[in-house]
Structures are given as C-alpha cells and as structure tokens.
Design an enzyme around this catalytic site. Structure first.
Site, PDB file in Angstrom:
ATOM      1  N   GLY A 231       0.836  -1.197   0.000  1.00 30.57           N
ATOM      2  CA  GLY A 231       0.000   0.000   0.000  1.00 30.57           C
ATOM      3  C   GLY A 231       0.860   1.231   0.000  1.00 30.57           C
TER       4      GLY A 231
ATOM      5  CB  THR B  85      -0.140   1.767   4.183  1.00 33.09           C
ATOM      6  OG1 THR B  85       1.128   1.298   3.737  1.00 33.09           O
ATOM      7  CG2 THR B  85      -1.256   1.161   3.337  1.00 33.09           C
TER       8      THR B  85
ATOM      9  CB  THR C 211       4.561   0.452   6.803  1.00 26.92           C
ATOM     10  OG1 THR C 211       3.971   0.080   8.034  1.00 26.92           O
ATOM     11  CG2 THR C 211       5.933  -0.193   6.679  1.00 26.92           C
ATOM     12  CB  CYS C 212       4.296   2.232   1.925  1.00 26.92           C
ATOM     13  SG  CYS C 212       4.150   0.435   1.890  1.00 26.92           S
ATOM     14  CB  SER C 213       3.393   7.198   3.681  1.00 20.71           C
ATOM     15  OG  SER C 213       2.383   6.860   2.790  1.00 20.71           O
TER      16      SER C 213
END
Length: 126
Positions: free
Chosen positions: A45, A48, A50-52
């Site tokens: 994602g 999301t 974690t990714c952002s």
C-alpha cells in the site's frame, strides 16, 4: 506459485506510469531492465503508514511504476491476498536487485514487517 528466487530470470510484463504530461503510459519490464542493473520494490500500500514513512530512494533516481491489477506481481509469485480484510490482492513487500534480467538479491518480507526490503538494505547488497 513459488516466489521468484535468486538466479532466476524475471518475467516480462507490462507496468504503467504517468509521463510529464500526466498521460498514462505502459512499458515492458524487459525493455526497462535488459542490460541494466535495476531494483524492483513492491509495496502492499503505497500510501499506508509503513510505506509512506519509509522513503525508498533519493529523488531523481527512481521511476515509479504501477501494477494496479497485480498481474506482474502474480507473475513474480509475490502477491498477497488481503481479501479477507477487504483490501484485495496486493504485492508483498519486497526489493529485488536485478542485473540484466537475472535476480541477484531477493529481499522478501515474510509478513507485515519492514526488516529486509528497504532501500538501505538493497544498497548494502550492491
């Protein structure tokens, strides 16, 4: 299907991106990676937490490509089915170092962690 592994050739497939005029373009993975050293990141994602909060590369060094239907992700054997949570089929979190279409390093997360697939991890493998 087993996940792609070190020593294997990445499959060809089509990914999408927006060009400078915001037009959706499609490109062959093999046309981008043939004869080059590239890193493929997969995130479940992109927006999301974690990714952002964990940027992958320095600006200007990356090309963000989309696999909206997860067809290429499936071809890599790296899909993650989150349908039970209402999120559909997504990519597992991973980083692949590819040299002339061959996987040299496959850093694939086993679950919701973010322990081996960061840009720092893959840069250390270079």
């Amino acid at each position: 299907m087993a996940p792609i592994a070190v020593g294997e050739t990445i499959p060809d497939g089509t990914l999408a991106y927006f060009d400078e005029q915001d037009q959706l373009q499609q490109v062959s993975v093999h046309s981008l990676a043939s004869g080059k050293k590239v890193v493929l990141f997969g995130v479940p994602g992109a927006f999301t937490p974690t990714c952002s909060k964990r940027p992958f590369c320095d600006e200007g060094m990356e090309k963000f490509l989309g696999d909206g239907s997860a067809k290429y992700t499936h071809a890599l054997g790296l899909e993650l089915d989150l349908s039970e949570k209402g999120l559909g089929v997504r990519s597992r979190r991973f980083a692949l170092l590819v040299d002339d279409l061959k996987v040299v390093v496959a850093n694939i997360e086993s679950g919701g962690e973010f322990t081996v697939s960061s840009a720092d991890d893959i840069l250390a493998a270079l």
